[in-house]
Motif scaffolding. Structure first.
Motif, PDB file in Angstrom:
ATOM      1  N   LEU A   1     -77.659 -48.709 -35.413  1.00 47.28           N
ATOM      2  CA  LEU A   1     -77.890 -47.855 -36.587  1.00 47.28           C
ATOM      3  C   LEU A   1     -76.595 -47.185 -36.996  1.00 47.28           C
ATOM      4  N   GLN A   2     -76.539 -46.815 -38.258  1.00 45.89           N
ATOM      5  CA  GLN A   2     -75.306 -46.226 -38.800  1.00 45.89           C
ATOM      6  C   GLN A   2     -75.622 -45.427 -40.055  1.00 45.89           C
ATOM      7  N   PHE A   3     -75.113 -44.182 -40.115  1.00 44.47           N
ATOM      8  CA  PHE A   3     -75.223 -43.380 -41.332  1.00 44.47           C
ATOM      9  C   PHE A   3     -74.258 -43.915 -42.386  1.00 44.47           C
TER      10      PHE A   3
ATOM     11  N   ALA B   1     -84.143 -47.763 -23.053  1.00 41.89           N
ATOM     12  CA  ALA B   1     -82.688 -47.657 -23.151  1.00 41.89           C
ATOM     13  C   ALA B   1     -82.269 -47.257 -24.568  1.00 41.89           C
ATOM     14  N   VAL B   2     -81.305 -46.364 -24.648  1.00 41.25           N
ATOM     15  CA  VAL B   2     -80.750 -45.957 -25.944  1.00 41.25           C
ATOM     16  C   VAL B   2     -79.552 -46.850 -26.215  1.00 41.25           C
ATOM     17  N   ASN B   3     -79.661 -47.719 -27.205  1.00 35.91           N
ATOM     18  CA  ASN B   3     -78.641 -48.730 -27.463  1.00 35.91           C
ATOM     19  C   ASN B   3     -77.481 -48.249 -28.322  1.00 35.91           C
ATOM     20  N   CYS B   4     -77.758 -47.336 -29.251  1.00 34.68           N
ATOM     21  CA  CYS B   4     -76.748 -46.961 -30.238  1.00 34.68           C
ATOM     22  C   CYS B   4     -77.007 -45.545 -30.735  1.00 34.68           C
ATOM     23  N   VAL B   5     -75.936 -44.846 -31.087  1.00 33.31           N
ATOM     24  CA  VAL B   5     -76.050 -43.509 -31.673  1.00 33.31           C
ATOM     25  C   VAL B   5     -75.147 -43.441 -32.898  1.00 33.31           C
ATOM     26  N   SER B   6     -75.494 -42.572 -33.823  1.00 37.64           N
ATOM     27  CA  SER B   6     -74.676 -42.361 -35.023  1.00 37.64           C
ATOM     28  C   SER B   6     -74.782 -40.903 -35.432  1.00 37.64           C
ATOM     29  N   TRP B   7     -73.631 -40.276 -35.664  1.00 43.18           N
ATOM     30  CA  TRP B   7     -73.563 -38.857 -36.037  1.00 43.18           C
ATOM     31  C   TRP B   7     -73.329 -38.779 -37.538  1.00 43.18           C
ATOM     32  N   SER B   8     -74.134 -38.006 -38.230  1.00 41.94           N
ATOM     33  CA  SER B   8     -74.007 -37.917 -39.683  1.00 41.94           C
ATOM     34  C   SER B   8     -72.641 -37.366 -40.079  1.00 41.94           C
TER      35      SER B   8
ATOM     36  N   HIS C   1     -74.871 -31.215 -37.830  1.00 39.97           N
ATOM     37  CA  HIS C   1     -75.947 -30.965 -36.879  1.00 39.97           C
ATOM     38  C   HIS C   1     -77.022 -32.053 -36.902  1.00 39.97           C
ATOM     39  N   MET C   2     -76.650 -33.265 -37.352  1.00 39.34           N
ATOM     40  CA  MET C   2     -77.617 -34.363 -37.372  1.00 39.34           C
ATOM     41  C   MET C   2     -77.066 -35.566 -36.616  1.00 39.34           C
ATOM     42  N   LEU C   3     -77.848 -36.029 -35.654  1.00 36.25           N
ATOM     43  CA  LEU C   3     -77.490 -37.173 -34.836  1.00 36.25           C
ATOM     44  C   LEU C   3     -78.693 -38.108 -34.787  1.00 36.25           C
ATOM     45  N   ALA C   4     -78.444 -39.415 -34.821  1.00 30.22           N
ATOM     46  CA  ALA C   4     -79.529 -40.395 -34.744  1.00 30.22           C
ATOM     47  C   ALA C   4     -79.298 -41.299 -33.544  1.00 30.22           C
ATOM     48  N   SER C   5     -80.392 -41.732 -32.904  1.00 27.32           N
ATOM     49  CA  SER C   5     -80.295 -42.627 -31.748  1.00 27.32           C
ATOM     50  C   SER C   5     -81.326 -43.736 -31.879  1.00 27.32           C
TER      51      SER C   5
END
Length: 593
Positions: free
Chosen positions: A278-280, A531-538, A543-547
């Motif tokens: 995922l990606q913002f 398992a958490v495969n990917c993270v993306s920080w806005s 103050h927004m992060l997605a996983s």
């Protein structure tokens, strides 16, 4: 320093020989361009310069300097009466009488008198005296030319400016004004009286830079000191993640861990299988995700932070491994695993083009900075570049990439970055046709390029993440440990204010966050059941992060107070949270088999 602060009141004897100067001199409002340098003359004459007593608990702040800086700030803010009262009541004048006299002579255009007064000021730097003398005589020369007194101007040039023996090139420019007076326009001296006023104001500004701070307090000095103090507090704040507009002078600044995303605000459940990537978007208005279920999804981030489904993108025949946003965020690339790359319109969700090559699968994708071309890593280990219509523009063959590979391109479009060997990352300079390598001792599974292109996060098979410096000497700056990685590709990202944090997925179902510079593990975030495969920080919301996880969900992380405002964790479609097995029917290998 050197700002024209049009708030200090004019001196008593402000005179101006030019027509129309009277109205200017009678103007004591903050818009007066000369008044910034002139102290109050209407206050009672000051007989005391104050003493050297100190203020503050540590006894290191000289009272006289402190009062002068405050006085200067009051004048710069337009509080001229208050500034004058402070000078009178404290007995500490902003400037000495001789400095005021010197400035008055400059304002009045009394050049000979100003030179005499200049030498009365206690200046130890002879070069500064020469430079100040040159500036004053230059102004005298130009004003003589302005009124057509060429003989006097020539005399000033020959007998006053030339003997100083500095800035010879400028002297030649001034001499050209004698031959062709119209060239004076290039020297920024107009025939308008108001322009003469402004030029004398600029002269004072230049002279102030030559005078010691003890003689003439630099402009905006108090503001500069306060900004320095805020910078120190901000730099010392281990968890700093707030905008400068949120800083306050009332209390020392300190961010707690509560300024880092740590609470689940939303759980997005629209994928039917493991979510791999995922990606913002660059503007933070969208989030794109890709899944083993052979689809990608575009999510829309509302103004209130709520994330909602916008488009489900279908058409791939294999799992979608990565996505990539166009520079303007109007289009999206999706890459099927060893399949094709599709280009989509974000607004409509329409597939605009399919990029493929006979006999070769595509394994990664990305955009060039101008948005006019895309690149992709191929299963034959080459890197290909296409225009938007699918015409192949270039192809770098050989061992340029691996079968499972991340790729990136710098913002200037000059360098392509890819994993070229199991333990090496290739930095390919397209213009210089030059290659450099980042070599690790362990197998590389993924990497992430910082927004400013200065840093590279490299995930390794040994459960470490290395921070590499790309700006100047290529070297490892920090190492991050604590997360779990045994079998799968786990991705990390930069985030927060100035990307000072590092976040990563983990096979233990948690998100891990470190401080980028210190390498300190700040927190781990439980919540996923796979398992958490990917993270993306806005990039738009600190103050927004997605996983993204194998549990088929995407979690949106934020601050605790945001959760309190919403009342409860939101589901994307009203479906209750369900736990999913951490097993995989098919897994994406972290390196070539």
């Amino acid at each position: 320093m050197g700002d024209i602060e049009g708030t200090e009141p004019p001196l008593k004897r402000v005179k101006f020989p030019l027509e129309g100067s009277k109205s200017f001199l009678e103007d004591s409002t903050p818009t007066n361009p000369i008044a910034c340098f002139l102290g109050d003359s209407m206050a009672r004459p000051l007989t005391s310069q104050g003493d050297e007593d100190t203020v503050g608990s540590k006894g290191v702040i000289r009272k006289s300097e402190f009062v002068k800086i405050i006085t200067k700030a009051l004048y710069s803010l337009g509080y001229t009466k208050t500034g004058a009262i402070l000078e009178e009541e404290s007995g500490i004048p902003l400037r000495s009488a001789v400095v005021n006299e010197f400035m008055q002579h400059v304002v009045d255009g009394k050049w000979d008198d100003s030179l005499v007064t200049l030498h009365k000021i206690d200046l130890l730097d002879e070069n500064a005296v020469k430079l100040a003398t040159f500036l004053i005589l230059e102004q005298k020369f130009l004003e003589l030319l302005k009124i057509g007194n060429f003989d006097a101007a020539l005399d000033t040039l020959r007998n006053e400016l030339v003997p100083i023996r500095i800035n010879v090139s400028r002297v030649h420019e001034l001499a050209a004004c004698i031959i062709a007076p119209c060239t004076c326009l290039t020297l920024r001296l107009s025939s308008q009286d108001t322009e003469i006023v402004k030029s004398r104001s600029k002269l004072l500004e230049k002279l102030q830079k030559l005078l010691p701070a003890a003689v003439m307090v630099p402009g905006r000095r108090l503001e500069h000191l306060v900004e320095q103090a805020l910078d120190v507090q901000r730099d010392a704040c281990a968890f700093h993640n707030t905008l400068d507009s949120d800083l306050s002078l009332y209390l020392d600044h300190h961010c707690g861990k509560n300024q880092i995303p740590n609470q689940t605000l939303q759980v997005l459940q629209a994928h039917s299988d493991e979510v791999w990537f995922l990606q913002f978007s660059h503007n933070g208005k969208y989030l794109a995700s890709s899944s083993k279920d052979q689809s990608a999804i575009i999510w829309e981030v509302k103004d209130d932070g709520q994330v909602s489904l916008k488009h489900v993108l279908t058409g791939h025949r294999k799992p979608v491994s990565v996505v990539s946003w166009s520079p303007d965020d109007n289009q999206l690339l999706t890459c099927g695993l060893e399949e094709v790359v599709r280009r989509w319109d974000v607004s409509s969700g329409e597939c605009l083009h399919v990029y493929e090559k006979n006999g070769v699968g595509l394994i990664s994708c990305g955009w060039f900075a101008d948005g006019r071309g895309i690149f992709s890593g191929m299963t034959d280990r080459s890197i290909c570049l296409w225009d938007l219509d699918g015409r192949e523009l270039d192809c770098w063959k050989g061992q340029r990439t691996l079968k499972i590979s991340d790729m990136a391109v710098t913002d200037d479009g000059k360098k392509i970055i890819s994993i070229c060997r199991q333990t090496a990352i290739l930095l390919l300079d397209r213009e210089a046709n030059y290659e450099r390598l980042i070599e690790e001792e362990e197998i590389i599974t993924s990497f992430s390029l910082s927004k400013d292109n200065k840093f590279l996060l490299v995930n390794l098979i040994n459960q470490e993440i290395h921070l590499w410096n790309l700006d100047g000497e290529i070297k490892v700056l920090a190492r991050y440990k604590g997360h779990k990685r045994a079998r799968f590709v786990i991705r990390s990202c930069f985030g927060g204010l100035e990307q000072v944090f590092v976040a990563s997925g983990s096979e233990d179902s948690q998100v891990y966050i470190w401080h980028r510079d210190s390498g300190e593990l700040i927190m781990s975030l439980p919540g996923h059941s796979g398992a958490v495969n990917c993270v993306s920080w806005s990039p738009a919301n600190l103050h927004m992060l997605a996983s993204a996880s194998d549990d088929r969900t995407i979690r949106i992380w934020g601050l605790k107070n945001q959760l309190n405002l919403r009342g409860e964790v939101c589901q994307s479609n009203g479906i209750a949270i369900q736990n999913h097995s951490n097993g995989r029917a098919w897994t994406q290998p972290p390196f070539p088999l």
